[in-house]
Design a protein around this motif. Structure first.
Motif, PDB file in Angstrom:
ATOM      1  N   ASP A   1       0.846  -1.209   0.003  1.00  0.00           N
ATOM      2  CA  ASP A   1       0.011   0.124  -0.009  1.00  0.00           C
ATOM      3  C   ASP A   1       1.006   1.241  -0.014  1.00  0.00           C
ATOM      4  O   ASP A   1       0.726   2.020   0.957  1.00  0.00           O
ATOM      5  N   PRO A   2       1.799   1.424  -1.111  1.00  0.00           N
ATOM      6  CA  PRO A   2       2.543   2.603  -1.169  1.00  0.00           C
ATOM      7  C   PRO A   2       1.804   3.980  -1.361  1.00  0.00           C
ATOM      8  O   PRO A   2       0.804   3.867  -2.103  1.00  0.00           O
ATOM      9  N   ASP A   3       2.272   5.044  -0.822  1.00  0.00           N
ATOM     10  CA  ASP A   3       1.484   6.371  -0.933  1.00  0.00           C
ATOM     11  C   ASP A   3       1.952   7.127  -2.250  1.00  0.00           C
ATOM     12  O   ASP A   3       1.156   7.774  -2.616  1.00  0.00           O
ATOM     13  N   ASN A   4       3.154   6.757  -2.735  1.00  0.00           N
ATOM     14  CA  ASN A   4       3.559   7.428  -3.743  1.00  0.00           C
ATOM     15  C   ASN A   4       4.596   6.457  -4.889  1.00  0.00           C
ATOM     16  O   ASN A   4       4.793   5.337  -4.367  1.00  0.00           O
ATOM     17  N   LEU A   5       4.938   6.866  -6.102  1.00  0.00           N
ATOM     18  CA  LEU A   5       5.578   6.284  -6.906  1.00  0.00           C
ATOM     19  C   LEU A   5       7.083   5.917  -6.482  1.00  0.00           C
ATOM     20  O   LEU A   5       7.552   4.909  -6.806  1.00  0.00           O
ATOM     21  N   PHE A   6       7.458   7.063  -5.589  1.00  0.00           N
ATOM     22  CA  PHE A   6       8.778   6.781  -4.940  1.00  0.00           C
ATOM     23  C   PHE A   6       8.855   5.669  -4.206  1.00  0.00           C
ATOM     24  O   PHE A   6       9.794   4.853  -4.392  1.00  0.00           O
ATOM     25  N   VAL A   7       8.022   5.305  -3.199  1.00  0.00           N
ATOM     26  CA  VAL A   7       8.052   4.280  -2.525  1.00  0.00           C
ATOM     27  C   VAL A   7       7.586   2.992  -3.087  1.00  0.00           C
ATOM     28  O   VAL A   7       8.321   1.906  -2.729  1.00  0.00           O
TER      29      VAL A   7
END
Length: 357
Positions: free
Chosen positions: A224-230
Motif C-alpha cells: 500500500d505505497p503512498d507514492n511512486l517513489f516508495v
C-alpha cells in the motif's frame, strides 16, 4: 527501554537544508529502519539522534527527556558504525571491555559484562584473538559486542553490513534479528538496502531528499505505497510502471503504448476525469496466466534463479517490463511473450507521483 520522538527536526549546513522538518515516533523495543537512496539524509538523521550532529531546528526526545543539547555520552545510546573501528593491538576481550575500563568499572564487572555479550554473540572461542585474525562478520560482531556491554537504551546501526559479502550479510541479518529479540531493546538501523529493511524492521521509514516519504510496516509499504517513489523503492525486483490515460468512459484506463489495452478501474479506486494521465503500477509477481488484461511483449532477457524465473520484455522496444514467470524454463530471448494480470492487482498514481485511492 526508551522510545524516541522527533518533532519538526531540521538540519542545515550553511544555506543547504539536508533534513527538512521530520516528525517521527519510535516506540520502546521497536526495530526501526531508515532506508533510502544515497544522499537522502538517513545517516545524518541517525547522527543527530546520536548527538554527533547538532539539530538546527526542532526537538529530539529520548525516553521522555529533551536531548537537543545533551552530550552524546549521556543520551543512553550506543552506535555501531559501517567501519568496525576496532583497536588492532587489542584482543577481542580488550576491545569489548575498553569503554567500561575507561569509565572506571571494576575488572570483575567488566569481565562479567563482556562474557555475557560474548555468549549472546557466540564470540567466546575468539576472545583471545586480535581483529586482524578475524573475518569481517566476526569483527562486526565484536563491534556490536562493544555496544552491548554499555547496556544502552537505544542501539544505532549505521549501515553495519555494507562491507560484508552477500552470504555473510544474510547471516548477519539473522544474527541482528536474534539479538533484537534477546535484548528486547530499541534499535534504529540505517541502510540503503531495501531487502535488509524488509527483513529486519518492525517499522520502515522511507526517506527522500531529507524528508520522510512514508512510514509503515514492511508489508504495508509493499502492498500500500503512498507514492511512486516508495512503490519503486520497496520491492525487488521493483514495481513496473506503465503509462496510461483515463478513457472517455471514466471507468477504464487505456495503455496507449501497449496497443490501447484496457484496464477496468475497480470500485475502490477514485475515478479521475477522462483524459487524465496516470501511471499504472504492477509488481512482477502479480502477472498471472489467467489474468483478464494482457500485454503482448517480446523477451529481451531472462534470469533463471532456480526456484523462480524473471522475464524482461518490452512492447515495440519500449519500456522493459519485469515478469515473475512460472514454468518459463523453455522461453528464450527474442520470443514473443504474453503477460497477463488482473485489474484488481494494479495501483494508480497521478501526475504528481501520489497514489490515486
Amino acid at each position: 527501554m526508551s522510545g524516541l520522538k522527533l518533532r519538526g527536526v531540521r538540519k542545515s549546513f550553511g544555506s543547504v537544508e539536508v533534513i527538512r522538518g521530520i516528525d517521527l515516533d519510535i516506540e520502546p523495543n521497536e526495530f526501526v529502519v531508515f532506508v533510502g537512496p544515497s544522499g537522502c539524509g538517513k545517516s545524518t538523521l541517525l547522527r543527530m539522534i546520536a548527538g554527533l550532529e547538532g539539530i538546527t531546528e526542532g526537538e529530539l526526545d529520548i525516553g521522555g527527556t529533551r536531548m537537543n543539547d545533551v552530550d552524546p555520552s549521556k543520551r543512553g545510546i550506543a552506535m555501531v558504525f559501517q567501519t568496525y573501528a576496532l583497536y588492532p593491538h587489542m584482543s577481542v576481550r580488550q576491545n569489548m571491555g575498553f569503554a567500561l575500563k575507561f569509565a572506571g568499572v571494576a575488572k570483575d564487572e567488566i569481565d562479567r559484562q563482556v562474557d555475557e555479550a560474548a555468549r549472546i554473540l557466540e564470540l567466546a572461542p575468539l576472545m583471545h584473538r586480535r581483529p586482524g585474525e578475524l573475518s569481517g562478520g566476526q569483527r562486526q560482531r565484536v563491534a556490536i559486542g562493544r555496544a552491548i556491554v554499555r547496556h544502552p537504551e537505544v542501539f544505532l546501526f549505521d549501515e553495519p553490513l555494507s562491507n560484508l559479502d552477500a552470504e555473510l550479510r544474510v547471516h548477519m541479518r539473522i544474527e541482528i534479528a536474534r539479538l533484537h529479540k534477546e535484548l528486547a531493546t530499541t534499535i534504529i538501523y540505517v541502510t540503503h538496502d531495501q531487502v535488509e529493511a524488509m527483513t529486519l524492521a518492525d517499522k520502515i521509514v522511507v526517506m527522500r531528499d531529507g524528508s520522510v516519504a512514508q512510514v509503515g510496516s514492511p508489508l504495508t509499504l509493499y502492498d500500500d505505497p503512498d507514492n511512486l517513489f516508495v512503490a519503486g523503492f520497496i520491492g525487488s525486483p521493483k514495481m513496473n510502471f506503465l503509462k496510461g490515460v483515463v478513457a472517455e468512459s471514466g471507468a477504464d484506463v487505456r495503455l496507449p503504448e501497449y496497443g490501447d489495452q484496457i484496464i477496468p478501474l475497480h470500485d475502490s479506486v477514485a475515478r479521475p476525469a477522462a483524459g487524465t494521465d496516470v501511471t499504472v503500477g504492477i509488481r512482477p509477481e502479480q502477472f498471472e496466466p489467467d489474468g483478464r488484461t494482457k500485454l503482448d511483449l517480446k523477451i529481451e532477457m531472462i534470469e533463471h534463479l532456480g526456484g523462480e524465473t524473471y522475464v524482461y520484455a518490452s512492447h515495440n522496444d519500449g519500456e522493459v517490463i519485469t515478469v515473475a514467470a512460472r514454468d518459463a524454463r523453455a522461453v528464450k530471448p527474442g520470443q514473443n511473450f504474453v503477460a497477463r494480470f488482473n485489474p484488481t492487482s494494479v495501483l494508480l498514481f497521478g501526475t504528481d507521483g501520489n497514489r490515486i485511492r
